[in-house]
Design a protein around this motif. Structure first.
Motif, PDB file in Angstrom:
ATOM      1  N   SER A  91      89.386  39.749  30.025  1.00 25.47           N
ATOM      2  CA  SER A  91      90.229  39.636  31.084  1.00 25.47           C
ATOM      3  C   SER A  91      91.536  39.354  30.590  1.00 25.47           C
ATOM      4  O   SER A  91      91.815  38.548  29.734  1.00 25.47           O
ATOM      5  CB  SER A  91      89.759  38.695  32.286  1.00 25.47           C
ATOM      6  OG  SER A  91      90.830  37.663  32.423  1.00 25.47           O
ATOM      7  N   GLN A  93      94.110  37.792  31.991  1.00 25.92           N
ATOM      8  CA  GLN A  93      94.469  36.303  32.461  1.00 25.92           C
ATOM      9  C   GLN A  93      93.717  35.308  31.007  1.00 25.92           C
ATOM     10  O   GLN A  93      94.576  34.671  30.799  1.00 25.92           O
ATOM     11  CB  GLN A  93      93.953  36.256  33.793  1.00 25.92           C
ATOM     12  CG  GLN A  93      94.674  34.759  34.081  1.00 25.92           C
ATOM     13  CD  GLN A  93      94.543  34.699  35.743  1.00 25.92           C
ATOM     14  OE1 GLN A  93      94.477  35.597  36.250  1.00 25.92           O
ATOM     15  NE2 GLN A  93      94.534  33.322  36.266  1.00 25.92           N
ATOM     16  N   TYR A  96      95.576  35.900  27.916  1.00 25.02           N
ATOM     17  CA  TYR A  96      96.995  35.567  28.377  1.00 25.02           C
ATOM     18  C   TYR A  96      97.107  33.942  28.122  1.00 25.02           C
ATOM     19  O   TYR A  96      98.149  33.270  27.316  1.00 25.02           O
ATOM     20  CB  TYR A  96      97.530  35.744  29.379  1.00 25.02           C
ATOM     21  CG  TYR A  96      99.231  35.749  29.491  1.00 25.02           C
ATOM     22  CD1 TYR A  96     100.024  36.860  28.731  1.00 25.02           C
ATOM     23  CD2 TYR A  96      99.812  34.882  30.129  1.00 25.02           C
ATOM     24  CE1 TYR A  96     101.475  36.619  28.679  1.00 25.02           C
ATOM     25  CE2 TYR A  96     101.155  34.581  30.236  1.00 25.02           C
ATOM     26  CZ  TYR A  96     102.035  35.539  29.565  1.00 25.02           C
ATOM     27  OH  TYR A  96     103.494  35.415  29.423  1.00 25.02           O
ATOM     28  N   GLN A  97      96.220  33.266  28.781  1.00 30.47           N
ATOM     29  CA  GLN A  97      95.949  31.958  28.790  1.00 30.47           C
ATOM     30  C   GLN A  97      95.724  31.326  27.468  1.00 30.47           C
ATOM     31  O   GLN A  97      96.238  30.416  26.910  1.00 30.47           O
ATOM     32  CB  GLN A  97      94.836  31.427  29.699  1.00 30.47           C
ATOM     33  CG  GLN A  97      94.714  29.998  30.037  1.00 30.47           C
ATOM     34  CD  GLN A  97      95.969  29.520  30.729  1.00 30.47           C
ATOM     35  OE1 GLN A  97      96.594  30.005  31.665  1.00 30.47           O
ATOM     36  NE2 GLN A  97      96.563  28.332  30.072  1.00 30.47           N
ATOM     37  N   TRP A 288     105.137  32.223  33.702  1.00 31.89           N
ATOM     38  CA  TRP A 288     103.853  32.221  34.129  1.00 31.89           C
ATOM     39  C   TRP A 288     103.826  31.243  35.567  1.00 31.89           C
ATOM     40  O   TRP A 288     103.347  31.849  36.421  1.00 31.89           O
ATOM     41  CB  TRP A 288     102.660  31.994  33.116  1.00 31.89           C
ATOM     42  CG  TRP A 288     101.431  31.928  33.671  1.00 31.89           C
ATOM     43  CD1 TRP A 288     100.386  30.953  33.997  1.00 31.89           C
ATOM     44  CD2 TRP A 288     100.598  33.495  33.998  1.00 31.89           C
ATOM     45  NE1 TRP A 288      98.920  31.663  34.468  1.00 31.89           N
ATOM     46  CE2 TRP A 288      99.320  32.970  34.565  1.00 31.89           C
ATOM     47  CE3 TRP A 288     100.907  34.694  34.237  1.00 31.89           C
ATOM     48  CZ2 TRP A 288      98.544  33.963  35.049  1.00 31.89           C
ATOM     49  CZ3 TRP A 288     100.163  35.745  34.704  1.00 31.89           C
ATOM     50  CH2 TRP A 288      98.714  35.281  34.875  1.00 31.89           C
ATOM     51  N   ARG A 295     102.161  36.744  42.322  1.00 37.94           N
ATOM     52  CA  ARG A 295     100.842  36.987  42.192  1.00 37.94           C
ATOM     53  C   ARG A 295     100.053  36.815  43.361  1.00 37.94           C
ATOM     54  O   ARG A 295      99.579  37.585  43.858  1.00 37.94           O
ATOM     55  CB  ARG A 295     100.124  36.203  40.973  1.00 37.94           C
ATOM     56  CG  ARG A 295     100.616  36.581  39.666  1.00 37.94           C
ATOM     57  CD  ARG A 295     100.038  35.997  38.410  1.00 37.94           C
ATOM     58  NE  ARG A 295      99.915  34.806  38.229  1.00 37.94           N
ATOM     59  CZ  ARG A 295     100.705  33.882  37.631  1.00 37.94           C
ATOM     60  NH1 ARG A 295     101.948  34.290  37.422  1.00 37.94           N
ATOM     61  NH2 ARG A 295     100.515  32.441  37.835  1.00 37.94           N
TER      62      ARG A 295
END
Ligand code: FAQ
Length: 311
Positions: A91, A93, A96-97, A288, A295
């Motif tokens: 994923s 996300q 990125y996390q 973010w 988002r």
């Protein structure tokens, strides 16, 4: 059964047939690609920051428009690469996390500051130049979505490299102060650019397997050498020098020999202790968090549209 899958996978590699998202692939191949493509994507989006530092201070409107376009391209490259990583089942996300949490790397080069305008030209010329040498080889990577993303990215990186070289040419032909500014930028960026290619082959834990899987087609040292061979004549054409007393042309091997990279500095930077590591990750964390409402809004809009269609 697994043996048959493994054999098919190996036959494809042998025949230089791309591995595609729905094909069977070993878990370790998938994991290694998510690592490399993910880090590559992070590098593109973190790489926007050092240049963005000069957007409001570009010397002319023309330079500003070019720089803005280049930075937007880097964002696009990041999106391509995150999409390519997602085809492997991760994923966006999540990876990125991991980058924000310091659990995934991005290129060491973006942890150095951009102190003057010449740095922006030098990034285009040398950093994009190094990126192209690395990425042209990746156009033949065995994983289809990665290889195809690289083809378009390389075209745009070529434009970046040329605009960088054009910008430094103006400085090289300018006043003594402009020439000194350019030399200073080359002095600061030369060694960090050579580090972009990664550790020496003998110290590169992923290389042997990545080469066997045809993700990497050339080793870190081979690509670094290619970059040095390409670039030294360009530096000379600008009337500038390279901050390496050991640099010399070796007729017997047909390559430039160059000095030892400061690997201690490299490992410090990739451990998170470079000059700008904290600042770069904090800037991305803030963006973010500040973007949460966008988002949420996009999600609400999409749910609303789905509900309308379902009604
Ligand atoms: N920085 O075993 P290896 C751009 C890590 S271009 C940070 O040799 P591998 C365009 C490596 O990840 C820049 N970490 O690893 C642009 C591994 O750590 P791990 C991005 C580095 O993967 C221009 C460990 O050291 N390009 O963004 C670096 O086989 C201007 C051991 O290393 C790419 O990412 C480094 N320099 O070879 C944007 C190209 N070097 O994962 C804006 C794709 C090594 O075990 C402005 N990547 N490490 O924790 C590759 O080709 C490869 O991943 C290498 C490293 C060659 C970078």
């Amino acid at each position: 059964m697994d043996n048959q899958y493994q054999e098919n996978f190996e036959n494809k590699l042998e025949a230089d047939i791309n591995i595609e998202p729905k094909d069977w692939m070993p878990d370790a191949y998938r994991k290694n690609l998510i690592r490399q493509i993910g880090q590559h994507a992070h590098s593109e989006v973190i790489g926007m920051l050092p240049e963005a530092n000069w957007l409001t201070r570009a010397p002319t409107l023309r330079r500003k428009a070019i720089l803005l376009a280049k930075i937007q391209d880097e964002a696009g490259h990041g999106l391509y690469l995150y999409s390519a990583a997602e085809t492997l089942g991760c994923s966006r996300q999540d990876i990125y996390q991991k980058m924000l949490d310091g659990k995934m790397k991005y290129s060491s080069i973006f942890n150095y500051p951009t102190l003057n305008w010449a740095d922006v030209g030098v990034i285009g010329w040398l950093v994009d130049g190094a990126a192209i040498v690395n990425q042209v080889a990746l156009c033949r990577a065995s994983y289809g979505p990665y290889a195809r993303a690289m083809v378009k990215i390389c075209k745009e990186e070529s434009f970046h490299q040329r605009q960088g070289y054009e910008a430094v040419t103006v400085l090289a032909n300018g006043t003594p102060q402009q020439q000194a500014m350019l030399q200073d930028a080359i002095n600061r960026f030369w060694w960090p650019v050579l580090m972009m290619f990664g550790p020496n082959d003998s110290d590169s834990p992923h290389s042997a397997q990545s080469m066997a899987w045809k993700i990497k087609r050339f080793s870190n040292d081979e690509l670094r050498q290619k970059f040095v061979d390409n670039t030294v004549p360009q530096v000379e054409a600008l009337g500038m020098t390279i901050p390496d007393p050991d640099l010399q042309w070796d007729e017997s091997i047909g390559h430039y020999r160059f000095g030892e990279i400061d690997w201690e500095e490299f490992y410090q930077v990739i451990k998170g202790e470079g000059i700008c590591n904290y600042e770069r990750v904090e800037a991305k964390r803030k963006a973010w968090e500040d973007g949460a409402w966008v988002r949420e809004g996009a999600m609400a809009y999409s749910q609303k549209q789905q509900a309308i269609q379902a009604a």
